[in-house]
Design an enzyme around this catalytic site. Structure first.
Site, PDB file in Angstrom:
ATOM      1  N   TYR A 100      72.093 146.911 -37.839  1.00 33.49           N
ATOM      2  CA  TYR A 100      70.707 147.378 -37.772  1.00 33.49           C
ATOM      3  C   TYR A 100      69.829 146.172 -37.500  1.00 33.49           C
ATOM      4  CZ  TYR A 100      66.566 150.160 -39.072  1.00 33.49           C
ATOM      5  OH  TYR A 100      65.355 150.823 -39.065  1.00 33.49           O
ATOM      6  N   LYS A 125      71.889 149.425 -33.869  1.00 31.99           N
ATOM      7  CA  LYS A 125      70.638 150.166 -33.812  1.00 31.99           C
ATOM      8  C   LYS A 125      69.580 149.136 -33.447  1.00 31.99           C
ATOM      9  CE  LYS A 125      67.228 152.855 -36.395  1.00 31.99           C
ATOM     10  NZ  LYS A 125      66.830 153.463 -37.684  1.00 31.99           N
TER      11      LYS A 125
END
Length: 289
Positions: free
Chosen positions: A133, A161
Site C-alpha cells: 500500500y 495499491k
C-alpha cells in the site's frame, strides 16, 4: 486475483455502537452483486484503527464467509511500522484470506532501503501474497518506481495499491515496465480512469461502495479499448468521488449508504465525526447522475 474493482468495506455500526455484522454481510453481497471483483477488509475506509482485536476478527470472519461463498478474493489490510509485529500479524491471518494489503511503514520514514528490507522480510514469512500500500501523503515515505519494480520481482509480492495523490512520473514509469505477475491497483479514486488507461489492472476504491457497476464498467471499457466510453464514465465517476471525499473518509460514504437503507446508522468513531447533511445530499445526487 488483483484485477477489477475491489471494495474496501466500511465498518457499519449499530445504534448502540457495536459492529453490525449482518450489515457487513449485506453490504458485501450488495457490492459483489453490482460487479465488484473482490473485497478488502480492515482498510482505512473500514476505520480499522478504531476497532478492537475482537471486532477486527469479526469483520474478517464475515467477509471471508461471503467471499468463500461467492468465489471471490478477500484482501485484509494490515498496518504497522514495525516489521516483526507485522510479520506476526500476517502469520495470524485466518484461512480464507487471499492476500494482505500492507502499508509502507509510516511515520518512521525508514528510507527506500528500509522499505525494501521491510517487505523482503515480510515476503519470506507471509502465508499469503502481499499487496504493497503506497500512500506517501499518509505514510511520509516516498517509494520510487524502481523500488516497487524491485519488490515486484519477489514471488510473494503480488502488486501495489498506488495512491500517490495523482498520476506522477513514477506511476508512468512503473506501468511502462511492470514485473511479471505484478499488478497495479489504483487507490486514488478521482484519477482511477487515467491510471487504468496507463495499464493498471483495477482499483481498490472506497467510492465503489456506490455506483459499483459503473466502476466495474470503467475497467471493462479500458480493457476493451473503448476510450470514448471510458473517458465519459471516468469523468462522471471522478465527480462522484470528489463529493464522497469532500469530508473525511468514510463519513460521506456512510451517510449515503445509511440514507439508502444499506447500513443501520451513519455513525463513525471518534476522532471522526459524521458528515454534514449537505455533503451527504450532494454525494447522493452525484451517485445517480
Amino acid at each position: 486475483m488483483l484485477t477489477g474493482i475491489h471494495v474496501p468495506l466500511i465498518t457499519p455500526f449499530t445504534a448502540t455502537g457495536e459492529v453490525a455484522a449482518d450489515a457487513v454481510e449485506k453490504l458485501s453481497d450488495h457490492v459483489l452483486d453490482q460487479g465488484a471483483s473482490g473485497l478488502v477488509a480492515l482498510g482505512t475506509t473500514g476505520e480499522v484503527a478504531a476497532l478492537s482485536p475482537a471486532e477486527r476478527a469479526q469483520v474478517i470472519d464475515v467477509c471471508a464467509r461471503v467471499c468463500r461463498t461467492r468465489g471471490v478474493p478477500l484482501t485484509v489490510g494490515l498496518t504497522g511500522n514495525d516489521t516483526r509485529s507485522t510479520a506476526e500479524a500476517l502469520k495470524a491471518l485466518p484461512e480464507g484470506v487471499a492476500a494482505a494489503l500492507v502499508t509502507v511503514p509510516y511515520f518512521l520514514r525508514p528510507g527506500e532501503r528500509g522499505v525494501v528490507a521491510h517487505f523482503e522480510a515480510l515476503a519470506e514469512e507471509t502465508p499469503v501474497p502481499l499487496v504493497i500500500y503506497h500512500i506517501p501523503y499518509r505514510t511520509g515515505q516516498a517509494v520510487s518506481a524502481a523500488t516497487l519494480r524491485h519488490l515486484g520481482g519477489h514471488p510473494m509480492i503480488a502488486g501495489v495499491k498506488y495512491a500517490a495523490g495523482g498520476i506522477d512520473q513514477d506511476a508512468i514509469d512503473l506501468l511502462g515496465d511492470l514485473p511479471d505477475d505484478f499488478d497495479v491497483l489504483g487507490g486514488d479514486d478521482a484519477v482511477i480512469s487515467p491510471l487504468l488507461a496507463l495499464g493498471a489492472s483495477g482499483g481498490i476504491l472506497a467510492s465503489a461502495h456506490l455506483a459499483t457497476d459503473r466502476f466495474a464498467e470503467l475497467v471493462d471499457a479500458w480493457r476493451a479499448g473503448d476510450a470514448a466510453r471510458a473517458r465519459a464514465l471516468g469523468h462522471r465517476l471522478a465527480r462522484l468521488s470528489a463529493t464522497l471525499f469532500a469530508e473525511p473518509n468514510p463519513t460521506v460514504i456512510k451517510g449515503v449508504l445509511h440514507a439508502r437503507g444499506l447500513i443501520p446508522t451513519p455513525d463513525v468513531r471518534l476522532p471522526l465525526v459524521p458528515a454534514s447533511e449537505q455533503a451527504i445530499s450532494r454525494a447522493d445526487s452525484a451517485s445517480t447522475a
